[in-house]
Scaffold this motif. Structure first.
Motif, mmCIF file in Angstrom:
data_model
loop_
_atom_site.group_PDB
_atom_site.id
_atom_site.type_symbol
_atom_site.label_atom_id
_atom_site.label_comp_id
_atom_site.label_asym_id
_atom_site.label_seq_id
_atom_site.Cartn_x
_atom_site.Cartn_y
_atom_site.Cartn_z
ATOM 1 N N THR A 1 36.535 49.140 41.707
ATOM 2 C CA THR A 1 36.545 49.446 43.124
ATOM 3 C C THR A 1 38.058 48.992 43.298
ATOM 4 O OG1 THR A 1 34.343 49.457 43.475
ATOM 5 C CG2 THR A 1 35.599 49.365 45.367
ATOM 6 N N ALA A 2 38.353 47.646 43.226
ATOM 7 C CA ALA A 2 39.465 47.286 43.325
ATOM 8 C C ALA A 2 40.896 48.068 42.749
ATOM 9 C CB ALA A 2 39.683 45.775 42.844
ATOM 10 N N LEU A 3 40.367 48.376 41.627
ATOM 11 C CA LEU A 3 41.534 49.324 40.613
ATOM 12 C C LEU A 3 41.818 50.499 41.564
ATOM 13 C CD1 LEU A 3 41.864 49.915 36.968
ATOM 14 C CD2 LEU A 3 41.898 51.823 38.636
ATOM 15 N N LYS A 4 40.727 51.050 42.185
ATOM 16 C CA LYS A 4 41.035 52.239 42.656
ATOM 17 C C LYS A 4 41.741 52.223 44.190
ATOM 18 C CE LYS A 4 38.491 56.463 44.304
ATOM 19 N NZ LYS A 4 37.138 57.347 44.083
ATOM 20 N N ARG A 5 41.624 50.958 44.646
ATOM 21 C CA ARG A 5 42.414 50.730 45.906
ATOM 22 C C ARG A 5 43.818 50.030 45.606
ATOM 23 N NH1 ARG A 5 37.696 48.715 50.107
ATOM 24 N NH2 ARG A 5 36.365 50.080 49.604
ATOM 25 N N VAL B 1 26.202 32.713 34.194
ATOM 26 C CA VAL B 1 26.570 34.127 34.035
ATOM 27 C C VAL B 1 28.054 34.448 33.946
ATOM 28 C CG1 VAL B 1 26.388 36.357 35.248
ATOM 29 C CG2 VAL B 1 24.301 34.723 35.516
ATOM 30 N N PRO B 2 28.615 35.036 32.833
ATOM 31 C CA PRO B 2 29.911 35.222 32.576
ATOM 32 C C PRO B 2 30.362 36.319 33.676
ATOM 33 C CG PRO B 2 28.743 36.300 30.948
ATOM 34 C CD PRO B 2 27.702 35.537 31.745
ATOM 35 N N LEU B 3 31.651 36.039 34.122
ATOM 36 C CA LEU B 3 32.181 36.908 35.150
ATOM 37 C C LEU B 3 33.679 37.205 34.639
ATOM 38 C CD1 LEU B 3 31.406 35.191 38.482
ATOM 39 C CD2 LEU B 3 30.078 36.815 37.605
ATOM 40 N N LEU B 4 33.996 38.541 35.145
ATOM 41 C CA LEU B 4 35.210 39.027 34.778
ATOM 42 C C LEU B 4 36.239 38.150 35.773
ATOM 43 C CD1 LEU B 4 34.848 42.827 34.441
ATOM 44 C CD2 LEU B 4 35.791 41.080 32.627
ATOM 45 N N PRO B 5 37.327 37.719 35.369
ATOM 46 C CA PRO B 5 38.294 37.122 36.420
ATOM 47 C C PRO B 5 38.654 37.847 37.640
ATOM 48 C CG PRO B 5 39.318 37.125 34.155
ATOM 49 C CD PRO B 5 38.075 37.954 34.105
ATOM 50 N N GLU B 6 38.731 37.021 38.644
ATOM 51 C CA GLU B 6 38.928 37.604 39.984
ATOM 52 C C GLU B 6 37.827 38.269 40.802
ATOM 53 O OE1 GLU B 6 41.693 36.963 41.735
ATOM 54 O OE2 GLU B 6 42.298 35.708 40.034
ATOM 55 N N THR B 7 36.670 38.377 40.173
ATOM 56 C CA THR B 7 35.592 39.105 40.888
ATOM 57 C C THR B 7 35.206 38.483 41.878
ATOM 58 O OG1 THR B 7 34.757 39.737 38.539
ATOM 59 C CG2 THR B 7 33.090 39.881 40.402
ATOM 60 N N ARG B 8 35.068 37.152 41.965
ATOM 61 C CA ARG B 8 34.661 36.540 43.373
ATOM 62 C C ARG B 8 35.780 36.703 44.290
ATOM 63 N NH1 ARG B 8 31.059 32.160 43.339
ATOM 64 N NH2 ARG B 8 30.089 31.816 41.414
ATOM 65 N N HIS B 9 36.988 36.652 44.063
ATOM 66 C CA HIS B 9 38.019 37.018 44.998
ATOM 67 C C HIS B 9 37.986 38.208 45.572
ATOM 68 C CE1 HIS B 9 42.070 37.294 46.910
ATOM 69 N NE2 HIS B 9 42.440 38.341 45.846
ATOM 70 N N PHE B 10 37.818 39.341 44.848
ATOM 71 C CA PHE B 10 37.530 40.647 45.399
ATOM 72 C C PHE B 10 36.431 40.943 46.431
ATOM 73 C CE2 PHE B 10 40.878 41.613 42.047
ATOM 74 C CZ PHE B 10 41.920 42.161 42.752
ATOM 75 N N ILE C 1 35.712 43.850 48.680
ATOM 76 C CA ILE C 1 36.073 44.970 47.707
ATOM 77 C C ILE C 1 34.554 45.150 47.004
ATOM 78 C CG2 ILE C 1 37.412 45.933 45.959
ATOM 79 C CD1 ILE C 1 38.855 45.461 48.670
ATOM 80 N N VAL C 2 33.564 45.711 47.537
ATOM 81 C CA VAL C 2 32.368 46.140 46.968
ATOM 82 C C VAL C 2 31.796 47.646 46.966
ATOM 83 C CG1 VAL C 2 29.872 45.228 47.215
ATOM 84 C CG2 VAL C 2 31.584 43.885 47.917
ATOM 85 N N PRO C 3 31.391 47.927 45.777
ATOM 86 C CA PRO C 3 31.048 49.457 45.895
ATOM 87 C C PRO C 3 29.813 49.549 46.407
ATOM 88 C CG PRO C 3 30.888 48.319 43.457
ATOM 89 C CD PRO C 3 31.412 47.517 44.492
#
Length: 736
Positions: free
Chosen positions: A572-576, A640-649, A654-656
Motif C-alpha cells: 500500500t505504501a508502494l502504491k502511494r 514475529v518477523p516483520l519487514l523493515p518499516e512496517t511499523r513506521h507506515f 498506511i493500512v489496506p
C-alpha cells in the motif's frame, strides 16, 4: 512536472506572503507571550496583531477571537463548551446530516453524555431547510450548529435565516466556516452567529492553527484547562509562529475576497463546462447558484471514482466522493444525505480550485480528466493502448489506494455456510478445513491437488507482478505438502488502458516463477476488464497419506513462520509512492520468493498442521488452524518477523482495507492484552505470497529452523486453552 492541484478544499499551500510574515518568529522572536520582558512583548504584540487581523476579516471585536489548534478544536470547543455551560437550560442540539466529522463526532459524544441530537436532512442540493430547523426546535434546545458551506459539494447554507430562528427562541447559534472563509465574504454580524470556527490551513495559513469567534457575553465551559492564556478561555502557550501566519492569511483574504471570488468562479465554471460538454450524462452535485465559487462536485455514471483518482494521481490531484471495494461501495455521508443513487454517486469526484490555479492548468487538467474517464466508461470500443511500457505504473490501474484484498472474511463465511457440503469419498480435503486447495484421491498412492488464486497489481512493474502472482498461487500447493505439476493463466486485462506489452511482461514474470517451481504454464483464460488481474490455477500431486492440512495442531506444539509479515502495508505504501528503490526491491523479492524450499525441507519432519499466510493475515490463518484443530495458541509479538518499516507506515495510517476487515473479524477470538491498535493491525495485515505457518513439536521445529537459517522464526505455541483461541503477549517472557 508536478500534478495540477485541484484539491484546495482539502488543504491549501501556505501563501508566500504568509510564510514571509512568519519567518521572524522562527528564530529572532522566540519569546513566550506571557513573559514580562522584551522577548515576551515582541511575541505578545504579534499575537494581538493577528487577533486584530482575524477580527477585521470577520467583522467583530478582537476580544471575541481566541486562537486554537485548528478547525476541529474550534468546533469541539464551541459545541462542547456551549452545551456543557448551558445544560441546566436544556439538553437538545440541532445539526445537519452533512456536517464535517469534527461536528458530527462531537454530537455523537454528547449523546453518550445524555444530550439529544436532531440530525436534519438536506434536499437534493445539500441545503438545510430553515422550516425543518423551526420544526425541530423544542423548549430544551440550547444549540444549533450548521456549517456555513459544505466541503464536498460547496452548497452555502442559509445561516442568517437560521440564526434569526435560533435567537427568537434564545438558542445559541454556531457555524463551521472552515470552507467558506477566503472564498466568499464571511461576516459574523451579517450571519448573526454566536460562535464561528476558522481553520488556518483552508485559507493559505499553516496547518495546526485556527480560531474561534465567541460573541461577547457568551460563556463556554473550558475545553483545555491550565493557565489563563487566551483571555482565560484556552490554556496553553500560544503558537506564535502559526498565529502570525493565520493573521496574515486573514488579512490577505479580506483584501482580495471580492475579486478572488469572481476569479475562482470563472475557473470553476470553465472546468465544469469542459467536463459536462464531454460527458453530458454527468451529474453536478450541490446547489447550482448557492455554492462556493471554487467547488465542483461531479458524478460520472458507470465509472468508479477511486479509479479516476488513481489514474490521475500523477497528473491531477482531486478527491473521490465514493470508494469501491470488492463487496460494497462506500459513499460519503454527504452524498447519502442528498440521496444521490449509488450507481451515480460511486463515480463522484470533487475538484476545487484556489489562489494559485491558472487558466492554463484548467485547460490541461480537463483534457487529462476527459481522457481518463473516456477509457473508464463502460462499453467503450476504444483502440488498444499505445502507452510506453516504461511509463506504466501498474498499481495506478486498480481500484482504490490499498492492495488487492479478499472478500471480507465475515461475508465469505456467511456464503460458505449456505453451501451444501460435498459428499465424495475420494475428496480428501474440501471446504471443511479452510484450506485454499482441494485434494482428490486418484489412486491409493496418488492424490490430485488443485487451487486457484488471482488478484490486482500490488507492484508497478508488470514483470514483477507476474512473478508475485505466480508465487502466491503456487503457495497453496506447497502448503498442502504437494508438488505442483502444471498451471493455467487467469487474466483480466484492460486492453484500451494498458499496452499489450504489459500483459506480455506479466506472463513472462509468471513463466520465470513457474520455471523455478519446475512446472509449465500451459494455457488459461483471459477476459477484458476495467482493471488488470492475474493469477494461476495450479495442479499438483501428493501421496494421500502425506497431505498437510490446516488442522491437526496439538497442545505443546510450537508455531513456525517462514516469511516476515508486512507485505500488505508495504505494498500500500508502494502504491502511494512512499517506498524508496531499495525498499521496493526487497518487498518484491520477499513476495516473489517461492515457498518451495521451506516445503521441501518440511517433508523431513512430522508436520501436524500447515497453512500459508495470505489475504486473511497471520491471525486470520492461525485462527482457521485453531478452530479446525480445536486448540488455542499463545503468540509473542517480538518473535514475529516483520519487514523493515512496517511499523513506521502503520503509524502513518498506511493500512489496506483488508487488514482492517481482518482485525474486525478476528477481534472476538483474540486477547490482545496491552497491544496497541497499530500492533493489532500489524498481526492482521493482509499478506500477499506470505510464508508457511506450521505447527510442529518443539524439537522438530528447532531442527527445521536450523535447516533454513534466517528464513524461519518460532513465533508462539499451541495450547489446550481455546477461549479465546489466541492470546498475544508483547514479548516472550517464559520461553517457548
Amino acid at each position: 512536472m508536478q500534478p495540477i492541484y485541484l484539491d484546495y478544499n482539502a488543504t491549501t499551500p501556505i501563501d508566500p506572503l504568509v510564510a514571509e510574515a512568519m519567518k521572524p518568529y522562527l528564530n529572532a522572536h522566540f519569546g513566550n507571550p506571557s513573559s514580562a520582558h522584551y522577548y515576551g512583548f515582541q511575541t505578545r504584540q504579534a499575537v494581538e496583531q493577528a487577533r486584530r487581523q482575524v477580527a477585521r476579516m470577520l467583522g467583530c471585536a478582537p476580544d471575541e477571537i481566541i486562537f486554537t489548534s485548528g478547525g476541529s478544536e474550534s468546533n469541539n470547543y464551541a459545541i462542547k463548551g456551549a452545551t456543557l455551560a448551558n445544560r441546566q437550560r436544556g439538553n437538545h442540539i440541532i445539526t445537519s446530516q452533512i456536517e464535517h466529522p469534527a461536528v458530527l463526532e462531537v454530537c455523537r459524544y454528547l449523546e453518550s453524555l445524555g444530550f439529544r441530537v436532531t440530525y436534519l436532512p438536506v434536499d437534493e442540493y445539500g441545503m438545510v431547510n430553515p422550516q425543518a430547523v423551526q420544526k425541530a426546535i423544542t423548549d430544551r434546545t440550547i444549540l444549533i450548529t450548521i456549517m456555513h458551506a459544505n466541503n464536498e459539494v460547496g452548497t452555502i447554507q442559509p445561516i442568517a435565516e437560521i440564526s434569526r430562528l435560533a435567537h427568537a427562541h434564545g438558542i445559541i447559534m454556531h457555524t463551521d466556516a472552515a470552507q467558506s472563509i477566503g472564498k466568499i465574504a464571511v461576516r459574523v454580524d451579517e450571519l448573526g452567529v454566536d460562535l464561528l470556527s476558522v481553520a488556518g490551513h483552508k485559507l493559505y495559513a499553516p496547518k495546526g492553527v485556527g480560531a474561534l469567534y465567541i460573541k461577547r457575553g457568551l460563556r463556554l465551559e473550558k475545553l483545555i484547562h491550565g493557565a489563563d492564556h487566551e483571555q482565560n478561555r484556552r490554556a496553553g502557550t500560544e503558537n506564535v509562529l502559526e498565529i502570525v501566519g493565520l493573521g496574515k492569511a486573514c488579512q490577505l483574504a479580506q483584501e482580495s475576497v471580492d475579486q478572488e471570488q469572481v476569479r475562482l468562479k470563472k475557473l470553476r465554471d470553465r472546468l465544469e463546462t469542459l467536463l459536462l460538454t464531454a460527458f453530458p450524462e454527468a451529474k453536478r452535485n450541490g446547489h447550482p447558484q448557492k455554492r462556493l465559487p471554487n467547488t465542483l462536485s461531479l458524478s460520472f455514471p458507470g465509472v468508479e471514482a477511486n479509479l479516476i483518482v488513481s489514474q490521475l494521481s500523477e497528473s491531477v490531484a482531486l478527491s473521490a466522493g465514493a470508494a469501491c471495494h470488492s463487496d460494497e461501495v462506500t459513499l460519503s455521508h454527504v452524498l447519502q444525505a442528498m440521496h444521490v443513487p449509488e450507481s451515480i454517486a460511486m463515480g463522484t469526484v470533487r475538484l476545487s480550485v484556489g489562489r494559485f490555479t491558472t487558466e492554463e492548468e484548467i485547460e490541461r487538467a480537463a483534457k487529462q480528466i476527459i481522457d481518463v474517464i473516456e477509457k473508464l466508461k463502460p462499453g467503450q470500443d476504444l483502440p488498444a493502448s499505445d502507452a510506453e511500457l516504461s511509463e506504466i505504473k501498474l498499481t495506478h490501474f486498480t481500484h482504490g489506494l490499498g492492495c488487492a484484498c479478499k472478500l471480507r472474511p465475515q461475508l465469505l463465511e456467511e456464503v460458505l455456510q449456505k453451501l451444501p457440503t460435498p459428499v465424495d469419498s475420494r475428496l480428501l480435503v474440501g471446504t471443511e478445513t479452510a484450506d485454499d486447495a482441494a485434494v482428490y484421491r486418484l489412486r491409493d498412492d496418488l492424490a490430485l491437488v488443485q487451487t486457484v488464486d488471482f488478484f490486482t497489481p500490488i507492484v508497478d512493474d508488470p514483470f514483477d507482478f507476474g512473478r508475485i502472482a505466480a508465487a502466491n498461487a503456487l503457495s497453496d500447493i506447497y502448503a498442502m505438502g504437494a508438488e505442483p505439476i502444471f498451471a493455467l493463466n487467469i487474466v483480466a486485462f484492460p486492453a484500451n488502458r494498458l499496452p499489450l506489452s504489459a500483459l506480455e511482461k506479466m506472463l513472462a514474470g509468471a513463466q520465470l516463477t513457474a520455471q523455478k517451481a519446475g512446472i509449465s504454464i500451459v494455457g488459461g483464460h483471459t477476459v477484458d476488464d476495467t482493471e488488470p488481474k492475474f493469477g494461476l490455477a495450479v495442479s499438483g500431486v501428493v501421496h494421500p497419506e502425506k497431505i498437510w492440512k490446516n488442522i491437526g495442531a496439538r497442545a505443546g506444539d510450537v508455531l513456525v513462520l517462514t516469511k516476515p509479515i508486512g507485505t500488505g502495508v508495504l505494498s500500500t505504501a508502494l502504491k502511494r509512492g512512499l517506498l524508496n528503490k531499495d525498499q521496493q526491491i526487497h518487498l518484491v523479492e520477499i513476495m516473489a520468493r517461492l515457498n518451495r524450499e521451506a516445503a521441501d525441507a518440511l517433508r523431513d519432519f512430522e508436520v501436524h498442521a500447515c497453512t500459508d499466510v495470505t489475504g486473511f493475515g497471520l491471525i486470520g490463518h492461525l485462527l482457521e488452524m485453531l478452530k479446525g484443530s480445536e486448540a488455542g495458541a499463545q503468540l509473542y509479538l517480538d518473535c514475529v518477523p516483520l519487514l523493515p518499516e512496517t511499523r513506521h507506515f502503520i503509524q502513518m495510517g498506511i493500512v489496506p482495507g483488508g487488514t482492517r476487515d481482518n482485525l474486525q473479524f478476528t477481534a472476538p477470538f483474540v486477547d490482545y492484552g496491552s497491544l496497541s491498535d497499530n500492533e493489532r493491525l500489524l498481526l492482521n495485515d493482509a499478506q500477499t505470497s506470505g510464508g508457511l505457518l506450521v505447527s510442529l513439536s518443539q524439537e522438530q521445529a528447532d531442527d527445521f529452523c536450523k535447516r533454513l537459517p534466517g528464513q524461519c522464526a518460532i513465533i508462539g505455541k499451541i495450547t489446550a486453552q481455546k477461549d479465546p483461541f489466541i492470546r498475544v503477549q508483547p514479548t516472550q517472557q517464559t520461553g517457548i
